[in-house]
Design an enzyme around this catalytic site. Structure first.
Site, short mmCIF file in Angstrom:
data_model
loop_
_atom_site.label_atom_id
_atom_site.label_comp_id
_atom_site.label_asym_id
_atom_site.label_seq_id
_atom_site.Cartn_x
_atom_site.Cartn_y
_atom_site.Cartn_z
N ALA A 132 0.77 -1.23 0.00
CA ALA A 132 0.00 0.00 0.00
C ALA A 132 0.81 1.29 0.00
CB ALA A 132 -0.95 0.01 1.21
N PRO A 134 3.04 4.48 -0.76
CA PRO A 134 2.79 5.51 0.25
C PRO A 134 1.33 5.78 0.56
CG PRO A 134 3.27 6.54 -1.83
CD PRO A 134 3.46 5.07 -2.06
N GLY A 135 0.39 5.13 -0.14
CA GLY A 135 -1.00 5.24 0.26
C GLY A 135 -1.94 5.88 -0.75
N GLY A 136 -1.42 6.33 -1.90
CA GLY A 136 -2.30 6.98 -2.86
C GLY A 136 -3.43 6.08 -3.33
N LYS A 137 -3.11 4.86 -3.70
CA LYS A 137 -4.15 3.95 -4.18
C LYS A 137 -5.05 3.49 -3.04
CE LYS A 137 -1.22 2.45 -8.00
NZ LYS A 137 -0.04 3.26 -7.54
N ASP A 155 1.81 -3.03 4.15
CA ASP A 155 3.09 -2.85 3.48
C ASP A 155 4.15 -3.54 4.32
OD1 ASP A 155 4.02 -0.94 1.01
OD2 ASP A 155 5.66 -1.35 2.41
N ARG A 160 8.53 2.40 5.14
CA ARG A 160 7.45 3.02 4.37
C ARG A 160 6.14 3.14 5.14
NH1 ARG A 160 8.03 2.77 -1.27
NH2 ARG A 160 5.88 2.07 -1.57
N ASP A 200 -0.60 -3.64 -6.11
CA ASP A 200 0.26 -2.76 -6.89
C ASP A 200 1.69 -3.17 -6.53
OD1 ASP A 200 0.69 -0.50 -8.66
OD2 ASP A 200 1.43 0.55 -6.89
N CYS A 253 4.18 -0.28 -12.10
CA CYS A 253 4.57 0.95 -12.79
C CYS A 253 5.77 0.67 -13.70
CB CYS A 253 4.88 2.07 -11.80
SG CYS A 253 6.18 1.70 -10.62
#
Length: 497
Positions: A132, A134-137, A155, A160, A200, A253
């Site tokens: 997860a 840094p948490g954006g998603k 995570d 992190r 992710d 990514c």
């Protein structure tokens, strides 16, 4: 479509990381697409934002922000709450709304994974974000779920976790927990448990766009293979933890096929009848099909239904995302998860009289119905020392013994002068107050955001929600010695204000 001849993809010592990545990916595109890719990489990447429905009206507030800050906003076509900021008199990172969590700055391609889910508010749904930080998603999952049900943000990296916790605090969610375990364990610990799982995955970050969060670096074939093996294990775990009929989104990514299409192909072969890769074409305004073959290897026909986002398709960083439905058993050996009950953490449930007393304070001081808030959000209150926390009921029902890094939201703390609501709680709910707020003029608000106290008349309650002339929340204040003492968290003090 004609393909380029396969080239030697081993980077030369003098090559930059970007050049090496381009050489690696050139055989995957035809001449026209490769030329378009090179042309797009010459253009600077626009900042993108995603609005927070817990704190803003996405459409109305985005229009207001554009007018106030001199922004030109272009909608992200696959995310209704996302916009590119292609022009900006005030950078998106330098606004009150950003600091208070009304929107999140995020590359547009990273908005795709959560948008692929069939997801709506459901008070009983269990959602797992396996990698997860840094948490954006994670915030995107919370937004699409309406902060209902429960989102577990996991995570494995100790370094992190702090960033993840701060992002979720700023977003203002109640029904979430932060955990720190290896993603590969969840399938054995919680088989057939979650309605939705996002993976992710950690990857080589070969997305052809360099940023602070996605630096470009050389990558060897050996490292790619090591990453692919771990990604396969993580996705297998995600599928085992998923309920049959549920959905996993697998994303990276990177544009490296070994970490994308070949991971899907391997699991389709390992578990025939156990999973189905959905076709994403209907969910995207422009086609972005995944590869049908990698080198001489022809892939399972389902794999091409995933989305391979080359930078020139949507003018984003490179990205890969697949929506997977679990259709049958994904077998792995089960194991017992670690245990540490909430009471061992020191989180004790408030009894009925304590809850009623606290609710009466909130009604008297803010005109706020605490009982209704807890019932609507299916949460309960637990106390640890002087601190009181809002805890999701689904966590206590399904995961009460699972150790966590943070859980729910702090409501506030008891002090000799009364109960002090937390910054996070006030930032989420101040709009619903009938009292207990104080408005500062423009000059006072600027000084306040720099961490200074304010000279105002007493507000009649121990702690006030501080708002500016536009009605935006800018922190907590406690009246003392003729001044409103500034309780803005130090991480939010804004020296440029």
């Amino acid at each position: 479509m004609a393909r380029r001849k396969k080239k030697n993809t081993s980077p030369l010592p003098s090559q930059s990381a970007e050049q090496a990545a381009l050489q690696r990916f050139a055989p995957l595109l035809d001449e026209q697409d490769y030329a378009a890719l090179l042309q797009d990489l010459e253009r600077p990447l626009s900042t993108a934002i995603r609005a927070n429905p817990l704190k803003a009206d996405p459409q109305a507030d985005a229009a207001r922000w554009a007018q106030q800050y001199g922004w030109r906003l272009d909608p992200v076509p696959f995310c209704p709450t996302g916009w590119w900021v292609s022009e900006a008199q005030t950078p998106p990172s330098q606004t009150i709304e950003h600091r208070m969590g009304a929107y999140y700055i995020q590359d547009a391609a990273s908005m795709l994974p959560v948008e692929l889910f069939d997801l709506r508010p459901d008070p009983e749904q269990l959602i797992l974000d396996l990698a997860a930080s840094p948490g954006g998603k994670t915030t995107h999952l919370i937004s699409r779920a309406g902060d209902q049900g429960l989102v577990l943000a996991n995570d494995a990296s100790r370094e992190r976790i702090t960033a993840l916790r701060l992002v979720l605090q700023n977003w203002g969610s109640l029904n979430q927990a932060v955990l720190r375990f290896q993603a590969e364990q969840y399938g054995r610990w919680f088989p057939e448990t979650f309605d939705r799982v996002l993976l992710d995955a950690p990857c080589s970050m070969q997305g052809l766009r360099t940023s602070e969060s996605h630096p470009s670096r050389p990558i060897s074939d050996r490292e790619v293979q090591q990453l692919a093996r771990r990604q396969t294990r993580m996705l297998e775990s995600a599928l085992q933890a998923l309920k049959t009929g549920g959905q996993v989104v697998y994303s990276t990514c990177t544009l490296t096929p070994e970490e994308d299409e070949l991971v899907l192909d391997a699991l389709l072969k390992e578990y025939p009848g156990g999973l189905r890769v959905e076709d994403t074409r209907a969910r995207l305004p422009l086609p972005a099909p995944a590869l049908r073959r990698v080198g001489e290897q022809l892939l399972d026909g389902q794999v091409s239904g995933a989305a391979r986002i080359w930078p020139h398709r949507y003018h984003t960083a490179g990205f890969f995302a697949a929506l997977i439905t679990k259709t049958g058993p994904i077998g792995r050996r089960e194991a017992q998860p670690p245990e540490r009950p909430l009471e061992v953490f020191g989180l004790d449930a408030l009894d009925a009289d304590e809850l009623d007393d606290l609710a009466a304070r909130f009604n008297d001081e803010y005109g706020f119905n605490l009982h209704a808030m807890l019932q609507e959000n299916r949460c309960e209150l637990r106390q640890k020392g002087a601190a009181v926390f809002i805890v999701p009921e689904l966590y206590t029902r399904h995961f009460a013994s699972l150790p966590f890094q943070s859980l729910g939201m702090m409501l506030g703390e008891f002090s000799p002068d009364g109960f002090v609501p937390s910054h996070e709680w006030l930032a989420r709910f101040y709009r619903f107050f009938a009292g207990g707020r104080v408005r500062l003029d423009s000059g006072q608000a600027q000084a306040w955001l720099r961490g200074e106290d304010a000279s105002v008349q007493p507000g009649g309650v121990p702690v006030l929600a501080v708002i500016d002339e536009q009605g935006r929340y800018i922190g907590r204040g406690k009246y003392s010695d003729g001044k409103l003492k500034n309780l803005l968290p130090r991480r939010l003090v804004w020296m440029q204000a």
